[in-house]
Write a protein that holds these residues in place. Structure first.
Motif, PDB file in Angstrom:
ATOM      1  N   ARG A   3       0.921  -1.302   0.194  1.00  0.00           N
ATOM      2  CA  ARG A   3      -0.138   0.100   0.120  1.00  0.00           C
ATOM      3  C   ARG A   3       0.826   1.185  -0.100  1.00  0.00           C
ATOM      4  O   ARG A   3       1.851   1.263   0.496  1.00  0.00           O
ATOM      5  N   SER A   4       0.358   2.363  -0.493  1.00  0.00           N
ATOM      6  CA  SER A   4       1.295   3.452  -0.718  1.00  0.00           C
ATOM      7  C   SER A   4       1.201   4.325   0.741  1.00  0.00           C
ATOM      8  O   SER A   4       0.332   4.000   1.568  1.00  0.00           O
ATOM      9  N   THR A   5       2.317   4.975   1.055  1.00  0.00           N
ATOM     10  CA  THR A   5       2.236   5.910   2.049  1.00  0.00           C
ATOM     11  C   THR A   5       1.185   7.041   2.061  1.00  0.00           C
ATOM     12  O   THR A   5       1.078   7.649   0.771  1.00  0.00           O
ATOM     13  N   VAL A   6       0.402   7.381   3.015  1.00  0.00           N
ATOM     14  CA  VAL A   6      -0.628   8.299   2.793  1.00  0.00           C
ATOM     15  C   VAL A   6      -0.426   9.209   4.244  1.00  0.00           C
ATOM     16  O   VAL A   6      -0.147   8.678   5.162  1.00  0.00           O
ATOM     17  N   SER A   7      -1.155  10.344   3.908  1.00  0.00           N
ATOM     18  CA  SER A   7      -0.927  11.469   4.992  1.00  0.00           C
ATOM     19  C   SER A   7      -2.121  12.444   4.890  1.00  0.00           C
ATOM     20  O   SER A   7      -2.824  12.431   3.521  1.00  0.00           O
ATOM     21  N   ILE A   8      -2.247  13.293   5.342  1.00  0.00           N
ATOM     22  CA  ILE A   8      -3.287  14.291   5.473  1.00  0.00           C
ATOM     23  C   ILE A   8      -3.235  14.973   3.947  1.00  0.00           C
ATOM     24  O   ILE A   8      -2.060  15.304   3.492  1.00  0.00           O
ATOM     25  N   GLY A   9      -4.085  15.043   3.549  1.00  0.00           N
ATOM     26  CA  GLY A   9      -4.270  15.632   1.999  1.00  0.00           C
ATOM     27  C   GLY A   9      -4.269  14.582   0.845  1.00  0.00           C
ATOM     28  O   GLY A   9      -4.782  14.787  -0.494  1.00  0.00           O
ATOM     29  N   SER A  10      -3.947  13.139   1.297  1.00  0.00           N
ATOM     30  CA  SER A  10      -4.150  12.230   0.530  1.00  0.00           C
ATOM     31  C   SER A  10      -5.376  11.678   0.149  1.00  0.00           C
ATOM     32  O   SER A  10      -6.403  12.092   1.138  1.00  0.00           O
ATOM     33  N   THR A  11      -5.568  11.177  -1.017  1.00  0.00           N
ATOM     34  CA  THR A  11      -6.869  10.590  -1.357  1.00  0.00           C
ATOM     35  C   THR A  11      -6.714   9.381  -2.148  1.00  0.00           C
ATOM     36  O   THR A  11      -5.893   8.889  -2.483  1.00  0.00           O
ATOM     37  N   GLY A  12      -8.001   8.471  -2.219  1.00  0.00           N
ATOM     38  CA  GLY A  12      -7.880   7.416  -3.039  1.00  0.00           C
ATOM     39  C   GLY A  12      -8.188   6.109  -2.227  1.00  0.00           C
ATOM     40  O   GLY A  12      -8.718   6.167  -1.077  1.00  0.00           O
ATOM     41  N   GLU A  13      -8.220   5.019  -2.971  1.00  0.00           N
ATOM     42  CA  GLU A  13      -8.700   3.617  -2.254  1.00  0.00           C
ATOM     43  C   GLU A  13      -7.755   3.315  -0.908  1.00  0.00           C
ATOM     44  O   GLU A  13      -8.363   2.689  -0.097  1.00  0.00           O
ATOM     45  N   ASP A  14      -6.466   3.516  -1.091  1.00  0.00           N
ATOM     46  CA  ASP A  14      -5.645   3.262   0.074  1.00  0.00           C
ATOM     47  C   ASP A  14      -6.177   4.013   1.321  1.00  0.00           C
ATOM     48  O   ASP A  14      -6.384   3.634   2.409  1.00  0.00           O
ATOM     49  N   VAL A  15      -6.666   5.324   1.285  1.00  0.00           N
ATOM     50  CA  VAL A  15      -7.083   5.966   2.479  1.00  0.00           C
ATOM     51  C   VAL A  15      -8.633   5.405   2.722  1.00  0.00           C
ATOM     52  O   VAL A  15      -8.552   5.558   3.817  1.00  0.00           O
ATOM     53  N   LYS A  16      -9.257   5.157   1.825  1.00  0.00           N
ATOM     54  CA  LYS A  16     -10.641   4.511   2.385  1.00  0.00           C
ATOM     55  C   LYS A  16     -10.501   3.406   3.189  1.00  0.00           C
ATOM     56  O   LYS A  16     -11.028   3.094   3.929  1.00  0.00           O
ATOM     57  N   TYR A  17      -9.502   2.627   2.496  1.00  0.00           N
ATOM     58  CA  TYR A  17      -9.159   1.240   3.342  1.00  0.00           C
ATOM     59  C   TYR A  17      -8.753   1.652   4.802  1.00  0.00           C
ATOM     60  O   TYR A  17      -8.777   0.876   5.604  1.00  0.00           O
ATOM     61  N   LEU A  18      -7.949   2.685   4.717  1.00  0.00           N
ATOM     62  CA  LEU A  18      -7.194   3.105   5.936  1.00  0.00           C
ATOM     63  C   LEU A  18      -8.104   3.299   6.910  1.00  0.00           C
ATOM     64  O   LEU A  18      -8.572   3.165   8.107  1.00  0.00           O
ATOM     65  N   PRO A  31     -16.622  10.297   8.020  1.00  0.00           N
ATOM     66  CA  PRO A  31     -17.056   9.390   6.956  1.00  0.00           C
ATOM     67  C   PRO A  31     -15.731   8.884   6.120  1.00  0.00           C
ATOM     68  O   PRO A  31     -14.560   9.009   6.124  1.00  0.00           O
ATOM     69  N   THR A  32     -15.961   7.444   5.629  1.00  0.00           N
ATOM     70  CA  THR A  32     -15.069   6.859   4.909  1.00  0.00           C
ATOM     71  C   THR A  32     -15.117   7.128   3.593  1.00  0.00           C
ATOM     72  O   THR A  32     -15.733   6.309   2.631  1.00  0.00           O
ATOM     73  N   ASP A  33     -14.472   8.370   3.185  1.00  0.00           N
ATOM     74  CA  ASP A  33     -14.714   9.047   1.938  1.00  0.00           C
ATOM     75  C   ASP A  33     -13.459   8.733   1.193  1.00  0.00           C
ATOM     76  O   ASP A  33     -13.357   9.580  -0.032  1.00  0.00           O
ATOM     77  N   GLY A  34     -12.578   8.426   1.523  1.00  0.00           N
ATOM     78  CA  GLY A  34     -11.160   8.238   0.829  1.00  0.00           C
ATOM     79  C   GLY A  34     -10.443   9.465   0.979  1.00  0.00           C
ATOM     80  O   GLY A  34      -9.424   9.813  -0.022  1.00  0.00           O
ATOM     81  N   ILE A  35     -10.821  10.422   1.703  1.00  0.00           N
ATOM     82  CA  ILE A  35     -10.020  11.781   1.817  1.00  0.00           C
ATOM     83  C   ILE A  35      -9.263  11.758   3.094  1.00  0.00           C
ATOM     84  O   ILE A  35     -10.233  11.665   4.360  1.00  0.00           O
ATOM     85  N   PHE A  36      -8.002  12.203   3.232  1.00  0.00           N
ATOM     86  CA  PHE A  36      -7.368  11.853   4.414  1.00  0.00           C
ATOM     87  C   PHE A  36      -7.514  13.374   4.963  1.00  0.00           C
ATOM     88  O   PHE A  36      -6.612  14.307   4.653  1.00  0.00           O
ATOM     89  N   GLY A  37      -8.318  13.664   6.008  1.00  0.00           N
ATOM     90  CA  GLY A  37      -8.587  14.884   6.409  1.00  0.00           C
ATOM     91  C   GLY A  37      -8.079  14.948   8.022  1.00  0.00           C
ATOM     92  O   GLY A  37      -7.392  14.115   8.479  1.00  0.00           O
ATOM     93  N   SER A  38      -8.363  15.684   8.559  1.00  0.00           N
ATOM     94  CA  SER A  38      -7.971  15.900  10.071  1.00  0.00           C
ATOM     95  C   SER A  38      -8.278  14.987  11.103  1.00  0.00           C
ATOM     96  O   SER A  38      -7.725  14.481  12.003  1.00  0.00           O
ATOM     97  N   LYS A  39      -9.940  14.457  10.794  1.00  0.00           N
ATOM     98  CA  LYS A  39     -10.111  13.404  11.695  1.00  0.00           C
ATOM     99  C   LYS A  39      -9.348  12.136  11.511  1.00  0.00           C
ATOM    100  O   LYS A  39      -9.174  11.645  12.471  1.00  0.00           O
ATOM    101  N   THR A  40      -9.025  12.033  10.298  1.00  0.00           N
ATOM    102  CA  THR A  40      -8.219  10.361   9.975  1.00  0.00           C
ATOM    103  C   THR A  40      -6.889  10.900  10.590  1.00  0.00           C
ATOM    104  O   THR A  40      -6.622   9.853  11.096  1.00  0.00           O
ATOM    105  N   GLU A  41      -6.378  11.905  10.376  1.00  0.00           N
ATOM    106  CA  GLU A  41      -5.004  12.102  10.891  1.00  0.00           C
ATOM    107  C   GLU A  41      -5.064  11.905  12.370  1.00  0.00           C
ATOM    108  O   GLU A  41      -4.112  11.426  13.029  1.00  0.00           O
ATOM    109  N   THR A  42      -5.940  12.352  13.214  1.00  0.00           N
ATOM    110  CA  THR A  42      -6.107  12.413  14.705  1.00  0.00           C
ATOM    111  C   THR A  42      -6.211  11.031  14.955  1.00  0.00           C
ATOM    112  O   THR A  42      -5.380  10.535  16.006  1.00  0.00           O
ATOM    113  N   SER A  43      -6.942  10.271  14.380  1.00  0.00           N
ATOM    114  CA  SER A  43      -7.222   8.756  14.351  1.00  0.00           C
ATOM    115  C   SER A  43      -5.816   8.146  14.364  1.00  0.00           C
ATOM    116  O   SER A  43      -5.583   7.176  15.169  1.00  0.00           O
ATOM    117  N   VAL A  44      -5.054   8.309  13.248  1.00  0.00           N
ATOM    118  CA  VAL A  44      -3.822   7.658  13.031  1.00  0.00           C
ATOM    119  C   VAL A  44      -2.876   8.068  14.233  1.00  0.00           C
ATOM    120  O   VAL A  44      -2.184   7.145  14.339  1.00  0.00           O
TER     121      VAL A  44
END
Length: 225
Positions: A3-18, A31-44
């Protein structure tokens, strides 16, 4: 699959799977929308902290590996409903009031098991049901006869284990006792082997009981404080 390395601002299927994976692991990503936003970053970052990783909010090889390993530990109730008909289990006691006892599987169906426990005195028969994400004790009574009680109606069901099998899942049983999953990966030792176990705590104001369940085996140990 790499899987690709993803971080805030990333988009796509890997982000959705994350996002889907973190949600399964009880981290709130929104929301599991494939957009790596602030909530996803906080959870990571929370996940990385919980796993002792570098807390940078970037999901690379180490974090992906930790996520995959954590997902492997997610089981369903089916994994803890592991019985074989005419099988005998022996539980070792440590104090006089909790003497060693044996359990025999008398009857077994796809979603019910009838167990007979004995410690040299009167046999205790228990019927357990595996249904709707719950392991429930339907019947517990003394009996000197090996009769099939699986279909007998239950007057006072007691939930032994409940999905999701994650730390913090809580429910109430008879006597206003609180029962909850207090840990999901406890190292325990029995006379047979060492295991990684799921720990279930039952407590009220005066006492506490710990039950330990191992995937593909079932209950392997208990302890009362």
């Amino acid at each position: 699959m790499a899987r690709s390395t993803v971080s805030i601002g990333s988009t796509g299927e890997d982000v959705k799977y994350l996002q889907q994976s973190l949600t399964k692991l009880s981290y709130s990503v929104g929301p599991t929308d494939g957009i790596f936003g602030s909530k996803t970053e906080t959870s990571v970052r929370l996940f990385q902290k919980d796993k002792g990783l570098v807390i940078d909010g970037i999901v690379g090889y180490s974090t992906w590996t930790a996520i995959d390993n954590a997902l492997k530990l997610l089981f369903t109730i089916d994994n803890y409903f592991s019985y074989k008909e005419n099988t005998k289990y022996v539980y070792e006691g440590k104090w006089s009031e909790y003497a060693s006892y044996s359990v025999v599987v008398d009857y077994l169906t796809a979603d019910h098991v009838q167990l007979r426990a004995f410690d040299g005195g009167v046999d205790l028969v228990k019927v357990i049901e595996n249904k709707d994400g719950k392991l429930t004790l339907l019947l517990s009574r003394e009996s000197d006869y090996r009769e099939n009680l699986i279909t007998m109606p239950s007057n006072n069901p007691e939930i032994l284990l409940k999905e999701p099998l994650i730390k913090g899942t809580t429910w109430t049983i008879t006597g206003n006792k609180k029962r909850y999953i207090s840990n999901v990966e406890v190292d325990i030792t029995t006379p047979l082997s060492k295991y990684k176990a799921l720990e279930v705590t039952t407590e009220n104001k005066s006492d506490k009981t710990l039950d330990y369940y191992v995937a593909n085996i079932g209950l392997v140990k208990f302890h009362q404080h």
